[in-house]
Design a protein around this motif. Structure first.
Motif, PDB file in Angstrom:
ATOM      1  N   PRO A   1       0.827  -1.216   0.000  1.00  0.00           N
ATOM      2  CA  PRO A   1       0.000   0.000   0.000  1.00  0.00           C
ATOM      3  C   PRO A   1       0.851   1.251   0.000  1.00  0.00           C
ATOM      4  O   PRO A   1       1.921   1.304   0.620  1.00  0.00           O
ATOM      5  CB  PRO A   1      -0.797  -0.124   1.305  1.00  0.00           C
ATOM      6  CG  PRO A   1      -0.785  -1.574   1.628  1.00  0.00           C
ATOM      7  CD  PRO A   1       0.529  -2.089   1.147  1.00  0.00           C
ATOM      8  N   ARG A   2       0.381   2.276  -0.705  1.00  0.00           N
ATOM      9  CA  ARG A   2       1.100   3.544  -0.731  1.00  0.00           C
ATOM     10  C   ARG A   2       0.110   4.674  -0.963  1.00  0.00           C
ATOM     11  O   ARG A   2      -1.051   4.449  -1.305  1.00  0.00           O
ATOM     12  CB  ARG A   2       2.169   3.542  -1.817  1.00  0.00           C
ATOM     13  CG  ARG A   2       1.661   3.425  -3.245  1.00  0.00           C
ATOM     14  CD  ARG A   2       2.834   3.470  -4.224  1.00  0.00           C
ATOM     15  NE  ARG A   2       2.388   3.510  -5.612  1.00  0.00           N
ATOM     16  CZ  ARG A   2       2.189   2.453  -6.375  1.00  0.00           C
ATOM     17  NH1 ARG A   2       2.369   1.246  -5.868  1.00  0.00           N
ATOM     18  NH2 ARG A   2       1.800   2.577  -7.626  1.00  0.00           N
ATOM     19  N   GLN A   3       0.591   5.875  -0.766  1.00  0.00           N
ATOM     20  CA  GLN A   3      -0.216   7.054  -1.007  1.00  0.00           C
ATOM     21  C   GLN A   3      -0.327   7.290  -2.511  1.00  0.00           C
ATOM     22  O   GLN A   3       0.663   7.208  -3.241  1.00  0.00           O
ATOM     23  CB  GLN A   3       0.416   8.277  -0.339  1.00  0.00           C
ATOM     24  CG  GLN A   3      -0.466   9.507  -0.280  1.00  0.00           C
ATOM     25  CD  GLN A   3      -1.556   9.383   0.767  1.00  0.00           C
ATOM     26  OE1 GLN A   3      -1.342   8.753   1.803  1.00  0.00           O
ATOM     27  NE2 GLN A   3      -2.710   9.952   0.500  1.00  0.00           N
ATOM     28  N   SER A   4      -1.545   7.545  -2.975  1.00  0.00           N
ATOM     29  CA  SER A   4      -1.720   7.866  -4.391  1.00  0.00           C
ATOM     30  C   SER A   4      -1.286   9.314  -4.638  1.00  0.00           C
ATOM     31  O   SER A   4      -0.910  10.043  -3.710  1.00  0.00           O
ATOM     32  CB  SER A   4      -3.177   7.677  -4.803  1.00  0.00           C
ATOM     33  OG  SER A   4      -3.984   8.671  -4.212  1.00  0.00           O
ATOM     34  N   LYS A   5      -1.350   9.748  -5.883  1.00  0.00           N
ATOM     35  CA  LYS A   5      -0.991  11.127  -6.196  1.00  0.00           C
ATOM     36  C   LYS A   5      -2.000  12.116  -5.647  1.00  0.00           C
ATOM     37  O   LYS A   5      -1.718  13.303  -5.523  1.00  0.00           O
ATOM     38  CB  LYS A   5      -0.857  11.291  -7.714  1.00  0.00           C
ATOM     39  CG  LYS A   5       0.311  10.498  -8.303  1.00  0.00           C
ATOM     40  CD  LYS A   5       0.425  10.705  -9.804  1.00  0.00           C
ATOM     41  CE  LYS A   5       1.598   9.919 -10.377  1.00  0.00           C
ATOM     42  NZ  LYS A   5       1.723  10.089 -11.852  1.00  0.00           N
ATOM     43  N   GLY A   6      -3.193  11.620  -5.320  1.00  0.00           N
ATOM     44  CA  GLY A   6      -4.216  12.476  -4.725  1.00  0.00           C
ATOM     45  C   GLY A   6      -4.258  12.303  -3.222  1.00  0.00           C
ATOM     46  O   GLY A   6      -3.222  12.185  -2.558  1.00  0.00           O
ATOM     47  N   THR A   7      -5.449  12.219  -2.658  1.00  0.00           N
ATOM     48  CA  THR A   7      -5.607  12.114  -1.201  1.00  0.00           C
ATOM     49  C   THR A   7      -5.839  10.678  -0.749  1.00  0.00           C
ATOM     50  O   THR A   7      -5.822  10.400   0.451  1.00  0.00           O
ATOM     51  CB  THR A   7      -6.790  12.983  -0.729  1.00  0.00           C
ATOM     52  OG1 THR A   7      -7.991  12.544  -1.400  1.00  0.00           O
ATOM     53  CG2 THR A   7      -6.551  14.449  -1.053  1.00  0.00           C
ATOM     54  N   ASP A   8      -6.070   9.771  -1.686  1.00  0.00           N
ATOM     55  CA  ASP A   8      -6.378   8.391  -1.327  1.00  0.00           C
ATOM     56  C   ASP A   8      -5.117   7.561  -1.119  1.00  0.00           C
ATOM     57  O   ASP A   8      -4.015   7.945  -1.515  1.00  0.00           O
ATOM     58  CB  ASP A   8      -7.222   7.731  -2.425  1.00  0.00           C
ATOM     59  CG  ASP A   8      -8.650   8.253  -2.452  1.00  0.00           C
ATOM     60  OD1 ASP A   8      -9.106   8.739  -1.402  1.00  0.00           O
ATOM     61  OD2 ASP A   8      -9.291   8.166  -3.515  1.00  0.00           O
ATOM     62  N   CYS A   9      -5.316   6.393  -0.508  1.00  0.00           N
ATOM     63  CA  CYS A   9      -4.287   5.366  -0.449  1.00  0.00           C
ATOM     64  C   CYS A   9      -4.604   4.311  -1.506  1.00  0.00           C
ATOM     65  O   CYS A   9      -5.760   4.132  -1.890  1.00  0.00           O
ATOM     66  CB  CYS A   9      -4.232   4.744   0.944  1.00  0.00           C
ATOM     67  SG  CYS A   9      -3.685   5.904   2.210  1.00  0.00           S
ATOM     68  N   PHE A  10      -3.578   3.598  -1.927  1.00  0.00           N
ATOM     69  CA  PHE A  10      -3.727   2.785  -3.135  1.00  0.00           C
ATOM     70  C   PHE A  10      -2.956   1.480  -2.993  1.00  0.00           C
ATOM     71  O   PHE A  10      -1.883   1.421  -2.386  1.00  0.00           O
ATOM     72  CB  PHE A  10      -3.180   3.592  -4.326  1.00  0.00           C
ATOM     73  CG  PHE A  10      -2.928   2.786  -5.571  1.00  0.00           C
ATOM     74  CD1 PHE A  10      -3.964   2.454  -6.425  1.00  0.00           C
ATOM     75  CD2 PHE A  10      -1.644   2.367  -5.880  1.00  0.00           C
ATOM     76  CE1 PHE A  10      -3.726   1.717  -7.573  1.00  0.00           C
ATOM     77  CE2 PHE A  10      -1.395   1.629  -7.030  1.00  0.00           C
ATOM     78  CZ  PHE A  10      -2.447   1.311  -7.879  1.00  0.00           C
ATOM     79  N   CYS A  11      -3.517   0.389  -3.539  1.00  0.00           N
ATOM     80  CA  CYS A  11      -2.784  -0.862  -3.699  1.00  0.00           C
ATOM     81  C   CYS A  11      -3.379  -1.625  -4.873  1.00  0.00           C
ATOM     82  O   CYS A  11      -4.473  -1.301  -5.354  1.00  0.00           O
ATOM     83  CB  CYS A  11      -2.817  -1.720  -2.426  1.00  0.00           C
ATOM     84  SG  CYS A  11      -4.370  -2.587  -2.141  1.00  0.00           S
TER      85      CYS A  11
ATOM     86  N   ASN B   1       5.443   7.301   2.504  1.00  0.00           N
ATOM     87  CA  ASN B   1       4.066   7.175   2.057  1.00  0.00           C
ATOM     88  C   ASN B   1       3.680   5.720   1.783  1.00  0.00           C
ATOM     89  O   ASN B   1       2.525   5.418   1.559  1.00  0.00           O
ATOM     90  CB  ASN B   1       3.849   8.001   0.773  1.00  0.00           C
ATOM     91  CG  ASN B   1       3.872   9.489   1.057  1.00  0.00           C
ATOM     92  OD1 ASN B   1       3.504   9.911   2.142  1.00  0.00           O
ATOM     93  ND2 ASN B   1       4.316  10.280   0.100  1.00  0.00           N
ATOM     94  N   GLN B   2       4.666   4.823   1.768  1.00  0.00           N
ATOM     95  CA  GLN B   2       4.376   3.421   1.528  1.00  0.00           C
ATOM     96  C   GLN B   2       3.861   2.763   2.807  1.00  0.00           C
ATOM     97  O   GLN B   2       4.203   3.171   3.918  1.00  0.00           O
ATOM     98  CB  GLN B   2       5.633   2.696   1.053  1.00  0.00           C
ATOM     99  CG  GLN B   2       6.257   3.285  -0.186  1.00  0.00           C
ATOM    100  CD  GLN B   2       5.664   2.701  -1.459  1.00  0.00           C
ATOM    101  OE1 GLN B   2       4.793   1.858  -1.392  1.00  0.00           O
ATOM    102  NE2 GLN B   2       6.115   3.158  -2.597  1.00  0.00           N
TER     103      GLN B   2
END
Length: 471
Positions: free
Chosen positions: A37-47, A250-251
């Motif tokens: 998991p990491r921080q997306s370029k926006g405000t969300d987290c992403f995987c 951010n990861q």
């Protein structure tokens, strides 16, 4: 025309779903791998979660998941577990088809894989609504996995494409199978995991471009400070412990599960100060593995077998020859221990015998081995497959080691032999200094002691004794 409510719960086979571009679909599949998991370029987290089913076992479908925090993202316990995605959007982007999980209307639930008997998810999004109809799909996927030939299952999950730590090499896009022993934050933007598989990683050859590169004491570990004793004492004392680093706060590296076997995919491996470290890249993936997985159980059996060997604490891997006869010790019957055994010894003081390599000697110039009063005072950096320490060779112990006070020429030959410095005849000084070093394995007797009785562990040091260099 109004959509039938049952359509919301119809699962598409993956081979059909990849044709439903720009449509919301429901999917059920076996998890092949996940990203960290990491921080997306926006405000969300992403995987990302890659899934397969009987209709589409290769290459699988990638599902991009977005949530408001990392704790809400899918956290798959083991590769081979089953996940249900509801109302994910199929997208076509740059030649690839993938699914997008939207936190506003999508949902998920994760279940145990082929050995599971329950139909309750161990993780589900808040908006997931379980239905009895789901059970038959879970049952079908579990039977599909169980009916797979074990060798085909290994191929299915890519477990035949990996390097054990004894075969680790410098390079990119490498895959390792190992056990996570510990995770900690070592700097503001850097996390580090300590991984192990019971084998000895190959030792590094070193190239000394300048004499002071040999003379300077190399670091004992890659982390800024040694790990606490209560952490170190939980580590196995046989086999190399490799550091895995990620330099991005951010990861979701801290969300990795300790004491679990996993497959690290597409990592970069390098040697730093002669120590192995792996770098997790933005494109790295991971698979958690079950303890019953064939490769995991084999690794554990090999480690347990190694524990029963009489000479188990000597260099074991095919990359590492047994200790040479360059030195001899007075304690012939004393069993060998590893340097991590020495570090983790429950008492501050103790006596040990180890097979090690000398990777640094300070001072480097042999004429500086003795103080103005004529007393030997030398610091050696020793390493084996498990750890490094600085050890003193002092006074009468040095006299015994060098057989008194030999000529400077003899001392230079001894120093170069211990460091593995090759001095070809007829070469220039610069060429000699740049010669590659491969320190041999030698036997040393060590004793630990302290210099402050009020801070015994904080002032613990090591000294070489009862050891003689054999010319």
């Amino acid at each position: 025309m109004a959509r039938r409510r049952d359509d919301d719960y119809r699962f598409l086979p993956l081979v059909s779903a990849i044709s439903a571009i720009n449509q919301k679909v429901n999917l059920v599949g076996v998890v092949l791998e996940t990203s960290i998991p990491r921080q997306s370029k926006g405000t969300d987290c992403f995987c990302t979660v890659k899934i397969i089913d009987e209709s589409y076992s290769s290459p699988g479908l990638l599902v991009n998941c977005f949530e408001e925090n990392m704790e809400k993202l899918p956290s798959v316990q083991t590769a081979g577990d089953i996940i249900i995605f509801s109302r994910v959007m199929i997208k076509y982007h740059r030649g690839d088809v993938n699914a997008v999980f939207n936190k506003k209307f999508s949902s998920f639930a994760i279940f145990e894989g082929k050995h599971g008997t329950q139909f309750q998810p161990y993780q589900a999004s808040a908006n997931f609504h379980p239905r009895d109809e789901n059970n038959k799909f879970l049952d079908c996927l579990r039977k599909w996995l169980l009916n797979h030939n074990p060798d085909k299952s290994i191929s299915l999950f890519g477990l035949n494409e990996y390097l054990p730590l004894e075969d680790i090499r410098v390079g990119d896009h490498l895959t390792l199978i190992c056990k996570v022993l510990h995770i900690c934050k070592v700097q503001e933007n850097k996390w580090m995991a300590f991984v192990w598989d019971g084998t000895d990683a190959p030792r590094a050859n070193m190239r000394a471009k300048k004499e002071n590169e040999i003379e300077e004491l190399p670091p004992l570990q890659l982390e800024p400070f040694p790990l606490p004793r209560d952490v170190l004492r939980k580590f196995p004392t046989i086999g190399t412990i490799v550091r895995v680093v990620i330099e991005n706060d951010n990861q979701g590296f801290q969300l990795l599960n300790c004491d679990r076997w996993l497959k690290l995919i597409n990592v970069t491996c390098e040697q730093h100060f002669g120590l192995w470290r792996c770098m997790l890249m933005p494109y790295s993936k991971l698979q958690y593995l079950s303890d019953t997985e064939k490769l995991v159980s084999e690794s554990q059996r090999n480690y347990e077998k190694r524990l029963t060997l009489k000479r188990r604490r000597e260099p074991f891997s095919g990359h590492l020859p047994l200790s040479s006869i360059m030195t001899e010790t007075c304690y012939i019957n004393m069993p060998f221990v590893t340097l991590l055994d020495v570090i983790n010894h429950p008492q501050v003081t103790g006596k040990f015998k180890c097979a090690v390599r000398v990777i640094s000697i300070r001072p480097f110039e042999t004429e500086d081995f003795c103080s103005p009063q004529g007393i030997y005072r030398i610091t050696l950096t020793l390493e084996d497959a498990t750890a490094r320490i600085h050890a003193f060779l002092f006074a009468e112990d040095s006299e015994y080691f060098f057989d008194g006070y030999p000529s400077d020429k003899t001392l230079k030959r001894t120093r170069n032999a211990l460091l593995g410095v090759m001095i070809p005849s007829g070469r220039s000084n610069e060429e000699q200094q740049c010669a590659q070093r491969n320190p041999p394995w030698v036997e040393f007797c060590l004793k630990s002691y302290y210099t402050d009785k009020n801070d015994k562990w904080g002032t613990r040091k090591y000294r070489i004794f009862a050891t003689k260099f054999v010319d």
